[in-house]
Design a protein around this motif. Structure first.
Motif, PDB file in Angstrom:
ATOM      1  N   LEU A 211       0.660  -1.123   0.061  1.00 22.26           N
ATOM      2  CA  LEU A 211      -0.059   0.000   0.056  1.00 22.26           C
ATOM      3  C   LEU A 211       0.628   1.394   0.098  1.00 22.26           C
ATOM      4  O   LEU A 211       0.526   2.137  -0.277  1.00 22.26           O
ATOM      5  N   LYS A 212       1.981   1.000   0.288  1.00 22.76           N
ATOM      6  CA  LYS A 212       2.972   2.370   0.333  1.00 22.76           C
ATOM      7  C   LYS A 212       3.031   2.992  -1.107  1.00 22.76           C
ATOM      8  O   LYS A 212       3.420   2.316  -1.918  1.00 22.76           O
ATOM      9  N   THR A 213       2.912   4.385  -1.076  1.00 20.32           N
ATOM     10  CA  THR A 213       3.265   4.951  -2.537  1.00 20.32           C
ATOM     11  C   THR A 213       4.567   5.354  -2.401  1.00 20.32           C
ATOM     12  O   THR A 213       5.114   5.550  -1.343  1.00 20.32           O
ATOM     13  N   ASP A 214       5.117   5.818  -3.425  1.00 18.37           N
ATOM     14  CA  ASP A 214       6.705   6.180  -3.807  1.00 18.37           C
ATOM     15  C   ASP A 214       6.801   7.388  -4.268  1.00 18.37           C
ATOM     16  O   ASP A 214       8.110   7.722  -4.928  1.00 18.37           O
TER      17      ASP A 214
ATOM     18  N   THR B 182       6.523  25.128  -4.612  1.00 17.87           N
ATOM     19  CA  THR B 182       6.166  25.297  -3.152  1.00 17.87           C
ATOM     20  C   THR B 182       5.109  24.204  -2.754  1.00 17.87           C
ATOM     21  O   THR B 182       5.077  24.155  -1.405  1.00 17.87           O
ATOM     22  N   ALA B 183       4.824  23.308  -3.658  1.00 16.35           N
ATOM     23  CA  ALA B 183       3.688  22.443  -3.241  1.00 16.35           C
ATOM     24  C   ALA B 183       4.529  21.193  -2.264  1.00 16.35           C
ATOM     25  O   ALA B 183       5.601  20.810  -2.418  1.00 16.35           O
ATOM     26  N   VAL B 184       3.898  20.974  -1.172  1.00 15.25           N
ATOM     27  CA  VAL B 184       4.531  20.008  -0.177  1.00 15.25           C
ATOM     28  C   VAL B 184       3.543  18.988   0.029  1.00 15.25           C
ATOM     29  O   VAL B 184       2.463  19.362   0.236  1.00 15.25           O
ATOM     30  N   GLY B 185       3.887  17.619  -0.016  1.00 18.83           N
ATOM     31  CA  GLY B 185       2.818  16.448   0.244  1.00 18.83           C
ATOM     32  C   GLY B 185       3.307  15.205  -0.376  1.00 18.83           C
ATOM     33  O   GLY B 185       4.451  14.973  -0.701  1.00 18.83           O
ATOM     34  N   GLY B 186       2.242  14.504  -0.635  1.00 24.67           N
ATOM     35  CA  GLY B 186       2.708  13.233  -1.166  1.00 24.67           C
ATOM     36  C   GLY B 186       1.549  12.455  -1.880  1.00 24.67           C
ATOM     37  O   GLY B 186       0.427  12.937  -1.767  1.00 24.67           O
ATOM     38  N   MET B 187       1.958  11.667  -2.789  1.00 21.19           N
ATOM     39  CA  MET B 187       0.907  11.113  -3.558  1.00 21.19           C
ATOM     40  C   MET B 187       0.273   9.759  -2.742  1.00 21.19           C
ATOM     41  O   MET B 187       1.015   8.861  -2.107  1.00 21.19           O
ATOM     42  N   ILE B 188      -1.213   9.596  -2.826  1.00 22.09           N
ATOM     43  CA  ILE B 188      -1.727   8.742  -2.136  1.00 22.09           C
ATOM     44  C   ILE B 188      -2.657   7.980  -3.228  1.00 22.09           C
ATOM     45  O   ILE B 188      -3.017   8.648  -4.111  1.00 22.09           O
TER      46      ILE B 188
END
Length: 402
Positions: free
Chosen positions: A121-124, A367-373
């Motif tokens: 389930l971990k996104t990369d 400036t975008a910070v975050g992650g792919m889910i």
């Protein structure tokens, strides 16, 4: 006899059993091939048998007419389908009734501390620090959307800790719709810029030209101290002249179906629940309508890069289908004063039709910070909220002018 003896040698010598022979946890579904939720589950169960044959046993048992009544009685089955998660010693760990998605099954294995599910389930892809520095002054950044403030459309709230600045009345009214505390004195401390001069005046004393922006369908709002100047401006751009109270009613008339935040339909995700349409102020809040209402929903949200529509259907609190199937979600984050990350707010979330589109969008937004889910994960995060948490959604943190 010789061959039998040779076959027993590994066991006599204490050689470990092959991996396939080791006791494994089990996913057991008891159902019927005729019930609709069971039929929806059938392809999921079959894929699990193949994809995770080395991690857990997957078994379907028919307990309908002519089925295994003994097993149904053993597990005290009340509803079909029922899914039972068993550990390596056949001890029941958890059970679920009704439809559950592939993600939901793997997410439960993850909650039960099985490593194979965590890795699957971990996104990369993520970016936890901005790729570029925001060169704007703090006074130039809208406290709601992070957009650049035009001094001619500025709205400012005076607080004991200093001014809180918004790029325009719309972001101000979004903020106001998010507040839980007493709002009675808020308007007394709110000023808006005269579009002609850029000077600020008490917001309730101005005249507002409500028209349309060039190039999009969103309303434009221009404030004027002089009513005659506002009337003159209508001759150039059209629109209606409103007072502050009327503008407020108009701006806050349409709300997010999850968090009740004021939205523009032009910016919002469309949500369909039981044939009734509502909106989500962002892609993630749109999914939250399923949590707030307890209903199956459809969400329609354009890819933030290309504008291609992403459609999500839920069933029983899980994702049933996603079109295009390759679609993913971006979970925008913001680092707080304590160094911990939290949601960056609804303006910084979104769907993308492919991971590649998401990565391209991130590169274009340094400036975008975050992650792919996964979109499944985005829905699961909302479905885990309790009623108290849902009532406070989007009403904490960056929304309050403090």
């Amino acid at each position: 006899m010789v061959r039998l003896f040779l076959a027993l040698i590994p066991f006599l010598l204490g050689t470990p059993l092959p991996a396939s022979a080791k006791p494994m946890p089990e996913f057991l579904e008891l159902g019927s091939k005729t019930c609709i939720p069971c039929r929806l589950m059938a392809p999921i169960v079959e894929r699990l048998k193949v994809d995770f044959k080395n991690d857990f046993t997957t078994r379907f048992v028919e307990v309908g007419i002519g089925g295994d009544k003994t097993l149904a009685e053993k597990f005290d089955i009340k509803v079909i389908p029922t899914q039972i998660f068993l550990d390596e010693n056949d001890k029941e760990l958890w059970r679920h009734e009704g439809y559950i998605s592939r993600f939901g099954i793997l997410d439960k294995w993850r909650e039960l501390k099985y490593a194979f599910a965590d890795s699957v389930l971990k996104t990369d892809y993520s970016r936890m620090e901005p790729a570029g520095k925001d060169e704007r002054l703090k006074s130039q950044i809208c406290a709601m959307c992070d957009g650049t403030i035009d001094d001619k459309t500025l709205v400012v709230v005076k607080t004991a800790k200093g001014d809180v600045r918004y790029c325009g009345p719309h972001c101000y009214f979004i903020m106001e719709s998010c507040l839980l505390e007493d709002k009675s004195l808020l308007e007394d401390n709110t000023q808006a810029a005269d579009y002609q001069t850029g000077r600020t005046f008490p917001a309730a004393q101005l005249h507002y030209l409500y028209g349309f922006s060039d190039g999009n369908a969103r309303p434009s709002i221009k404030a004027f101290k002089d009513g005659k100047q506002a009337l003159k401006e209508t001759g150039k751009a059209g629109g209606s002249i409103l007072d502050w109270a009327t503008l407020k009613r108009k701006e806050q008339a349409i709300r997010c179906g999850f968090c009740d935040r004021a939205v523009y339909p032009e910016d919002a995700a469309v949500v369909k629940a039981d044939g009734i349409y509502t909106w989500g102020c962002c892609s993630h809040c749109a999914l939250g309508v399923a949590a707030r209402t307890g209903k199956d929903i459809e969400v329609f949200q354009p890819d933030r890069l290309t504008g291609v529509m992403v459609t999500v259907k839920t069933f029983n609190g899980y994702v049933q289908s996603i079109e295009p199937a390759t679609s993913v979600a971006w979970f925008g984050l913001k680092k707080g004063p304590d160094g911990k990350f939290g949601s960056a707010g609804c303006f910084h979330q979104g769907f993308f039709t492919t991971p590649e589109n998401l990565k391209t969008w991130v590169l274009k937004n340094p400036t975008a910070v975050g992650g792919m889910i996964t979109i499944d994960q985005a829905l699961a995060d909302k479905m885990k909220l309790n009623p108290s948490q849902i009532a406070k959604a989007c009403k904490i943190g960056e929304c309050a002018p403090k």
